[in-house]
Structures are given as C-alpha cells and as structure tokens.
Design an enzyme around this catalytic site. Structure first.
Site, mmCIF file in Angstrom:
data_model
loop_
_atom_site.group_PDB
_atom_site.id
_atom_site.type_symbol
_atom_site.label_atom_id
_atom_site.label_comp_id
_atom_site.label_asym_id
_atom_site.label_seq_id
_atom_site.Cartn_x
_atom_site.Cartn_y
_atom_site.Cartn_z
ATOM 1 N N ASP A 118 -5.006 0.725 1.485
ATOM 2 C CA ASP A 118 -5.576 -0.617 1.276
ATOM 3 C C ASP A 118 -7.017 -0.534 0.786
ATOM 4 O OD1 ASP A 118 -3.414 -2.364 1.767
ATOM 5 O OD2 ASP A 118 -3.589 -1.982 3.915
ATOM 6 N N SER A 151 0.832 -1.216 0.000
ATOM 7 C CA SER A 151 0.000 0.000 0.000
ATOM 8 C C SER A 151 0.863 1.261 0.000
ATOM 9 C CB SER A 151 -0.952 0.010 1.203
ATOM 10 O OG SER A 151 -0.235 0.049 2.417
ATOM 11 N N HIS A 152 2.162 1.113 0.285
ATOM 12 C CA HIS A 152 3.048 2.281 0.309
ATOM 13 C C HIS A 152 4.330 2.068 -0.485
ATOM 14 C CE1 HIS A 152 0.082 3.216 3.324
ATOM 15 N NE2 HIS A 152 0.379 4.480 3.111
HETATM 16 P P1 NDP Z 1 -1.291 -3.757 9.001
HETATM 17 O O1 NDP Z 1 -2.611 -3.870 9.686
HETATM 18 O O2 NDP Z 1 -1.080 -4.539 7.769
HETATM 19 O O3 NDP Z 1 -0.129 -4.179 10.003
HETATM 20 C C1 NDP Z 1 0.041 -3.491 11.203
HETATM 21 C C2 NDP Z 1 1.169 -4.116 12.010
HETATM 22 O O4 NDP Z 1 0.740 -5.364 12.527
HETATM 23 C C3 NDP Z 1 2.417 -4.400 11.192
HETATM 24 O O5 NDP Z 1 3.532 -4.139 11.989
HETATM 25 C C4 NDP Z 1 2.284 -5.873 10.845
HETATM 26 O O6 NDP Z 1 3.517 -6.528 10.650
HETATM 27 C C5 NDP Z 1 1.590 -6.407 12.072
HETATM 28 N N1 NDP Z 1 0.760 -7.566 11.821
HETATM 29 C C6 NDP Z 1 -0.153 -7.716 10.843
HETATM 30 N N2 NDP Z 1 -0.764 -8.914 10.968
HETATM 31 C C7 NDP Z 1 -0.206 -9.524 12.043
HETATM 32 C C8 NDP Z 1 -0.408 -10.782 12.685
HETATM 33 N N3 NDP Z 1 -1.304 -11.659 12.242
HETATM 34 N N4 NDP Z 1 0.353 -11.073 13.762
HETATM 35 C C9 NDP Z 1 1.276 -10.194 14.227
HETATM 36 N N5 NDP Z 1 1.508 -8.996 13.661
HETATM 37 C C10 NDP Z 1 0.765 -8.669 12.589
HETATM 38 O O7 NDP Z 1 -0.925 -2.221 8.720
HETATM 39 P P2 NDP Z 1 -1.900 -1.015 8.466
HETATM 40 O O8 NDP Z 1 -2.837 -1.433 7.403
HETATM 41 O O9 NDP Z 1 -2.449 -0.539 9.748
HETATM 42 O O10 NDP Z 1 -0.882 0.085 7.895
HETATM 43 C C11 NDP Z 1 -0.262 -0.140 6.642
HETATM 44 C C12 NDP Z 1 0.755 0.916 6.368
HETATM 45 O O11 NDP Z 1 0.118 2.136 6.060
HETATM 46 C C13 NDP Z 1 1.729 1.239 7.498
HETATM 47 O O12 NDP Z 1 3.046 1.095 7.005
HETATM 48 C C14 NDP Z 1 1.444 2.686 7.847
HETATM 49 O O13 NDP Z 1 2.580 3.427 8.260
HETATM 50 C C15 NDP Z 1 0.926 3.198 6.525
HETATM 51 N N6 NDP Z 1 0.142 4.409 6.709
HETATM 52 C C16 NDP Z 1 0.726 5.614 6.417
HETATM 53 C C17 NDP Z 1 0.045 6.783 6.635
HETATM 54 C C18 NDP Z 1 0.669 8.100 6.403
HETATM 55 O O14 NDP Z 1 0.045 9.119 6.681
HETATM 56 N N7 NDP Z 1 1.893 8.179 5.920
HETATM 57 C C19 NDP Z 1 -1.346 6.767 7.134
HETATM 58 C C20 NDP Z 1 -1.840 5.451 7.431
HETATM 59 C C21 NDP Z 1 -1.118 4.311 7.203
HETATM 60 P P3 NDP Z 1 4.081 -6.815 9.145
HETATM 61 O O15 NDP Z 1 4.525 -5.481 8.634
HETATM 62 O O16 NDP Z 1 5.186 -7.799 9.323
HETATM 63 O O17 NDP Z 1 2.924 -7.363 8.366
HETATM 64 O O1 PYC Z 2 -2.798 4.665 3.703
HETATM 65 O O2 PYC Z 2 -3.985 5.868 5.088
HETATM 66 C C1 PYC Z 2 -3.062 5.741 4.270
HETATM 67 C C2 PYC Z 2 -2.217 6.921 3.966
HETATM 68 C C3 PYC Z 2 -2.502 8.225 4.192
HETATM 69 C C4 PYC Z 2 -1.412 8.944 3.748
HETATM 70 C C5 PYC Z 2 -0.496 8.071 3.259
HETATM 71 N N1 PYC Z 2 -1.013 6.836 3.421
#
Ligand code: NDP
Ligand code: PYC
Length: 345
Positions: free
Chosen positions: A195, A54-55
């Site tokens: 996502d 997703s990133h």
């Molecule tokens: P996920 O829900 O995919 O994962 C969140 C964390 O939980 C990760 O560290 C992941 O590890 C871990 N994890 C996932 N499944 C399991 C499991 N079954 N058991 C143990 N650990 C688990 O991430 P999000 O969807 O919440 O976020 C995705 C990305 O989006 C992030 O990198 C976030 O920084 C980015 N994002 C960026 C934003 C921005 O403003 N720049 C805004 C919002 C999100 P693993 O990585 O190993 O899967």
């Molecule tokens: O996936 O929520 C997100 C996000 C916001 C800004 C960058 N990624």
C-alpha cells in the site's frame, strides 16, 4: 501497475477464469512449472477479484522481475515430510510458498481431523501474496486456520532505532453457521508495504504514524519511507510484539530465514522475501459443547447487535460478489501491460 482510476480511464471487465488464464500464461512464460503457474495465477486473480489490490495484479511485475533475476526457483518441487502426528514440514526448495502449501494440504487436513490440530511448517519459501487465500478455504471445510508469514526488513521494532522486522501478516479463518467464514488478514506493520508503493505511485500522502524517513523522523511521504526510511508496527508495542511472534513462528519454528537474514542485492529485480510460513489448523468438532459454527454465528449476531456494520472480510466478499456479477475491472493500460507480459501483443 494500474493507472489511477479517474474519469479518463477505460475499464475492461474479465471473468475470473479469463484473468487466471492470462496470469498463468505470464508465469509460464517467465519460467515457472505448470503447477506453480496455476497456483500463483489462481491466488493473484482471486486477490484482484476480491479487491485486495495491493496483492493482486499489481504484484505481477514484481513476480516477473524476481523470476528473471534467478532469485526464486519457479520450478521448485516442494518436499513434504510427515514428522509427527500433528506436524508436517515442507522444504519449498527456494520456490513459492503457495505450491508448498498445496503439496502438503491433504496430509495437513488428515492430521488435523485425526489429532484435532496440526501444524504445517514451510521453509525455504517465498510469499509475495495476500495471506487470507491460504486460510479461508480451510474454514469452508469446517476447520479453523491461522497462518503467519514473515517478509523483509522494513519495520522498526517499537522502541528501536532501525528496521529489523518484516511487515509480517497474520491471517485467521473460522467457519460460521449462516454465512461466509469469519476471516481477517492483517499486516503487523501500520500499513502493508504494497500500500505504501501504491500511495507513492499515485502521489498520495499517508496518514500520520505509518513510517519514518531515512533520518528516523516521522513522515507521511511514501517515497521517503521507500527510499531509505522504514515502517512502524501498528499499535506501538502491541503490534511490535505480534510482529516478533511472527518472526519466531514463521522463521525460527520452520527453519526459514528471519526477515533480516537474506540478502538479495546480487539479484537486481528480486522482490520476493525468502523466509518461511507457519499454518495451524484445528478441527473444532473436537471441542466441547454446541457446534463451533453455531457459537461463531452467535458471536457475529451479538457484534451486529451492538451496532457493528462491517466484519473483517465483508468488504472482500462484497467485492467478490460484484466481480462475479460484473467481471473483474482492470484499466486498459494494466490489461495491455499484462497481455504484453504474456506475449500476446
Ligand atoms: P487492511 O488493514 O486493509 O485490513 C486488515 C483486516 O482488517 C482485513 O481482514 C480487513 O477486511 C479488515 N478491516 C479493514 N477495515 C476494517 C473495518 N473498518 N472494520 C472491520 N474490519 C476491517 O490489511 P493490511 O493492509 O494490514 O494487509 C493487506 C494485505 O497485505 C493482507 O492481505 C496481507 O496478507 C498482505 N501482506 C502480505 C505480506 C507477505 O509477506 N506476503 C506482508 C504484509 C502484508 P477486508 O479484507 O474485508 O477489508
Ligand atoms: O505488502 O508488506 C507487503 C508485502 C511484503 C511481501 C509481500 N507483500
């Protein structure tokens, strides 16, 4: 940006340096400085390598349209201020957050090692990436790091009627004695906005509880969330409280915008949130007792002992090892799109 991976899709494998060089060319061609192009290309290629799709390269069209819209300054030079023994401020100059972190990093580490803890407050910045790349390297240097960044209004606070918060991720990294650092990185929304976009592109439905439509009704249709609807925090009031904390730390404490405080409607194509980011870095060698890395290793050992198979970060590290071994797999169409953006065909 990529086509769904079905049997008709042909994959091509690139090394990390090949992908980084291609992305660097795209950033440069669309108006960034060489320093900014290098930092963003490394960040984005590293996300793709680790399977943080997703990133990863999925974000490149958004970076390009944002640069073309004039919303962000791709050549901004961050201004670093040494404000206290444990506090560094950076004005990112309406540029990207990662070059601002890079500019302040040495001072931040020096302060964390001398004072035991140091804060980096980045404002006037755009963060469009995964957050783990900002914290993980500190843990490889034996430091503990925590970071938060706010994004754009698309999450309804628990108990409210309308969106206000961003998807507001929290990332944490800690060293451990016998293995890769312990790292987690999670959006405080039930699902990351990226996502939801990927699910919409692939024609997939979401699990229940992720978001609401334009009338505030629960929906599993990603398009209904993207087109007038909104996301929910993860874990009800608990995730909502964490998202509120992220707004306070990443915006109020840094001098950056809250997720609801910027308006990009006069910049069609703008996708990057104009907010702030906070990092806290701790030197655990100042702590009492056995070494922190030994203690964190013991915690991991005990978690495995009770049956835990997967730590946060394990999936990324498995994917990283696979990418290092076999290359980073991109489908032909995605690669052709990237090459076109780089001016290669
Ligand atoms: P996920 O829900 O995919 O994962 C969140 C964390 O939980 C990760 O560290 C992941 O590890 C871990 N994890 C996932 N499944 C399991 C499991 N079954 N058991 C143990 N650990 C688990 O991430 P999000 O969807 O919440 O976020 C995705 C990305 O989006 C992030 O990198 C976030 O920084 C980015 N994002 C960026 C934003 C921005 O403003 N720049 C805004 C919002 C999100 P693993 O990585 O190993 O899967
Ligand atoms: O996936 O929520 C997100 C996000 C916001 C800004 C960058 N990624």
């Amino acid at each position: 940006m990529s086509a769904p991976h079905d049997c008709a899709v042909v994959l091509q494998n690139l090394s990390l340096s090949e992908l980084t060089a291609l992305l660097e060319k795209i950033f440069l061609r669309h108006g960034t400085s060489t320093d900014v192009a290098r930092v963003l290309a490394q960040n984005c290629a590293g996300a793709e390598r680790d399977g943080a799709h997703s990133h990863g390269v999925f974000r490149i069209p958004g970076y390009v349209s944002t640069l073309q819209s004039g919303w962000v300054n791709g050549k901004a030079v961050p201004v670093v201020e040494d404000v206290a023994s444990g506090f560094v401020r950076v004005d990112a100059g309406n540029g990207f957050a990662q070059p601002a972190l890079a500019a302040a990093r040495d001072l931040l580490v020096q302060k964390a090692r001398s004072a035991g803890i140091a804060v980096l407050a980045i404002r006037n910045s755009h963060h469009f990436a995964a957050l783990w790349p900002d914290v993980e390297p500190f843990a490889y240097e034996g430091l503990v790091a925590l970071s938060v960044v706010n994004s754009m209004t698309c999450v309804v606070p628990h108990g409210a009627d309308r969106p206000l918060f961003g998807t507001n991720p929290i990332a944490f990294a800690a060293p451990r004695a016998d293995g890769d650092p312990i790292v987690f990185d999670l959006a405080t929304s039930a699902i990351a906005h990226g996502d939801v976009q990927i699910a919409a592109r692939n024609g997939e439905r979401l699990p229940p509880g992720m978001g609401v439509d334009g009338l505030g009704q629960p929906t599993q249709d990603p398009k209904a969330i993207l087109e007038g609807g909104a996301l929910l925090p993860f874990g009800g009031h608990k995730g909502s409280a964490l998202s509120m904390m992220v707004e306070l730390l990443a915006a109020a404490l840094t001098g950056g915008n809250f997720s609801f405080e910027f308006d990009w409607k006069n910049h069609p194509g703008a996708k990057t949130p104009w907010t702030g980011q906070l990092l806290i870095v701790i030197d655990p060698s100042k702590a009492a007792g056995q070494s922190f890395a030994e203690r964190s290793q013991e915690l991991v050992r005990q978690m495995h002992g009770v049956g835990l198979k997967r730590l946060p970060g394990d999936r990324r590290h498995h994917q990283r090892a696979k990418s290092q071994d076999q290359g980073i797999a991109l489908d032909e169409q995605t690669l052709a799109n990237l090459r076109a953006l780089a001016g290669e065909n």
